[in-house]
Design a protein around this motif. Sequence first.
Motif, short mmCIF file in Angstrom:
data_model
loop_
_atom_site.label_atom_id
_atom_site.label_comp_id
_atom_site.label_asym_id
_atom_site.label_seq_id
_atom_site.Cartn_x
_atom_site.Cartn_y
_atom_site.Cartn_z
N LEU A 191 -0.83 17.51 0.34
CA LEU A 191 -0.48 17.42 -0.98
C LEU A 191 0.35 15.94 -1.22
O LEU A 191 0.28 15.24 -2.16
CB LEU A 191 0.50 18.43 -1.44
N MET A 192 1.28 15.60 -0.04
CA MET A 192 1.83 14.35 0.04
C MET A 192 0.85 13.46 -0.27
O MET A 192 1.11 12.31 -1.01
CB MET A 192 2.55 14.19 1.30
N VAL A 193 -0.16 13.11 0.54
CA VAL A 193 -1.22 12.26 0.67
C VAL A 193 -1.89 12.07 -0.63
O VAL A 193 -2.23 10.84 -1.25
CB VAL A 193 -2.07 12.38 1.68
N LEU A 194 -2.24 13.13 -1.16
CA LEU A 194 -2.75 13.21 -2.64
C LEU A 194 -1.96 12.24 -3.59
O LEU A 194 -2.42 11.76 -4.52
CB LEU A 194 -2.95 14.48 -3.07
N ASN A 195 -0.52 12.74 -3.73
CA ASN A 195 0.36 12.06 -4.47
C ASN A 195 0.42 10.54 -4.17
O ASN A 195 0.42 9.67 -4.97
CB ASN A 195 1.71 12.85 -4.09
N MET A 196 0.37 10.25 -2.81
CA MET A 196 0.36 8.70 -2.51
C MET A 196 -0.92 8.17 -3.10
O MET A 196 -0.89 6.96 -3.49
CB MET A 196 0.47 8.65 -0.99
N VAL A 197 -1.92 8.74 -2.82
CA VAL A 197 -3.26 8.10 -3.33
C VAL A 197 -3.29 7.83 -4.75
O VAL A 197 -3.43 6.98 -5.29
CB VAL A 197 -4.45 8.99 -3.06
N ARG A 198 -2.71 8.93 -5.46
CA ARG A 198 -2.66 8.92 -6.96
C ARG A 198 -1.72 7.72 -7.58
O ARG A 198 -1.87 6.98 -8.48
CB ARG A 198 -2.04 10.24 -7.47
N GLN A 199 -0.71 7.56 -6.57
CA GLN A 199 0.28 6.32 -6.87
C GLN A 199 -0.14 5.03 -6.41
O GLN A 199 0.56 3.94 -6.63
CB GLN A 199 1.67 6.79 -6.50
N GLY A 200 -1.42 4.89 -6.02
CA GLY A 200 -2.04 3.58 -5.25
C GLY A 200 -1.50 3.19 -4.16
O GLY A 200 -1.52 2.00 -3.89
N VAL A 201 -0.59 3.85 -3.24
CA VAL A 201 -0.04 3.29 -2.00
C VAL A 201 -0.92 2.79 -1.15
O VAL A 201 -0.93 1.73 -0.26
CB VAL A 201 0.75 4.56 -1.45
N PHE A 202 -2.29 3.30 -1.09
CA PHE A 202 -3.11 2.58 -0.06
C PHE A 202 -4.26 1.84 -0.65
O PHE A 202 -5.09 1.34 0.16
CB PHE A 202 -3.95 3.91 0.53
N GLY A 203 -3.92 1.55 -2.04
CA GLY A 203 -4.99 0.50 -2.82
C GLY A 203 -6.18 1.51 -3.14
O GLY A 203 -6.02 2.66 -3.34
N GLU A 204 -7.42 0.52 -3.24
CA GLU A 204 -8.69 1.43 -3.51
C GLU A 204 -9.19 1.77 -2.39
O GLU A 204 -9.09 1.04 -1.07
CB GLU A 204 -9.69 0.10 -3.92
#
Length: 456
Positions: A191-204
């Motif tokens: 769930l945390m990683v999903l939140n990070m992905v949605r906020q663009g933390v890892f880029g495209e």
Amino acid sequence: MKQFNRRDFLKAASATAAVSVISGCASGTQSAVIAPPAQGRSVIGLVAPKMEVVRVGFIGLGQRGFGHVKRMSHIAGTEIKAICDTHEEVLQRSANYLTDKGLTKPALYTGADNAYQAMLNRDDIDIVIISTPWSWHAPMAIDTMNSGKHAFVEVPLALTVEEMWQLVDTAERTQKNCMMMENVNYGRDELMVLNMVRQGVFGELLHGEAAYIHELRWQMKELEHKTGSWRTAWHAKRNGNLYPTHGLGPVSQYMNINRGDRFDFLTSMSSPALGRSAYAKKEFPADHQRNQLNYIAGDMNTTLIKTVKGRSIMVQHDTTTPRPYSRHNLIQGTNGVFAGFPNRIALEDGGSKSFHEWDYEMADWYKKYDHPLWIKMGEEAERNGGHGGMDFLMFWRMIYCLRNGEALDQDVYDGAAWSVISPLSVQSVSNRSASIDIPDFTRGAWQSAKPLGIVG
């Protein structure tokens, strides 16, 4: 109705599974991707009428099913109306657990292979939780939806391409939910990683890695009851990824599979199948049933998936070799990467260290990016248990959506797409790792479907 004991039940399940394997492996690439005519409207974003109280029935009360009964009994706004299993002992254990808590004793169904169908005839059940051997998942879910109830199914959703389409067609025709209960999507880290992905933390996003690496040879000693009594035989029936969804579900949600992207094709290969036969020779007499099986499933299967948008996903399966547990849970983007087991992060911009060095300290990342759903319910989820709380959180979220008129986080298309990797990997392995097209179970609706939001 004929009398049907547990051993007969398992034999029937094995027979059904054998037919499923033949059917699944006989399907060529072309037949696998041709969508049958739709029988109803898409169920992407399906919202069922609000339920003040969700009335629940259970089919299958063994190891997983009993835990599900326990967790459901702790969720407000639910009533457990009926439970079904061919094994009298596990049926009574669940009933006794509920009455010991002061809850009303549910109706009991047992004694025949089709006893669950009598339970489905009841008009006081809204949803059915299916936790039976794999070969029963699809037929029971189809019967559940045809009876006017929502189906919630343990992983995998089904075993063959044909079964996946039957489930999609039935859900669309009946306008009932058919959710595969991929509990790992409700883990704190995922769930945390999903939140990070949605906020663009890892880029495209570019690439993901998913796995189910879990040494389970000890289950071969479960002969009459429990998971190993039926799951072991699959290692003698399929050479491919037998269990893809635990790792693949979260990565698929990160990548918006069926919601802006979809699986396009796969290629798969397996290592030699050595570990199961060696374990059987070591642990059982030479004439034992475990030494009569021809174990063909490679100890390690590696499947590569390409998405329509060009992203790549590596999915691995290994329940045989001696090694630590892992689901990989890796997501790589243009700005960096998260990887699990152990958790670690490396970012070009925004990290605490150079991207050449892993950051293993998660406390600050949790503080900043914990998913709102975990912030709200994580403590209760951990208290009620189930793989660190993910099982309880999954059930809580299911019931919340049904009671509040919201779409579920996972739908029949997700379950089909994640589960179909198993039979298609078998086709690829048997054909020198040939590329196999993956069906679009959404029939094109993925292109306009909205990504899963950060709920809670």
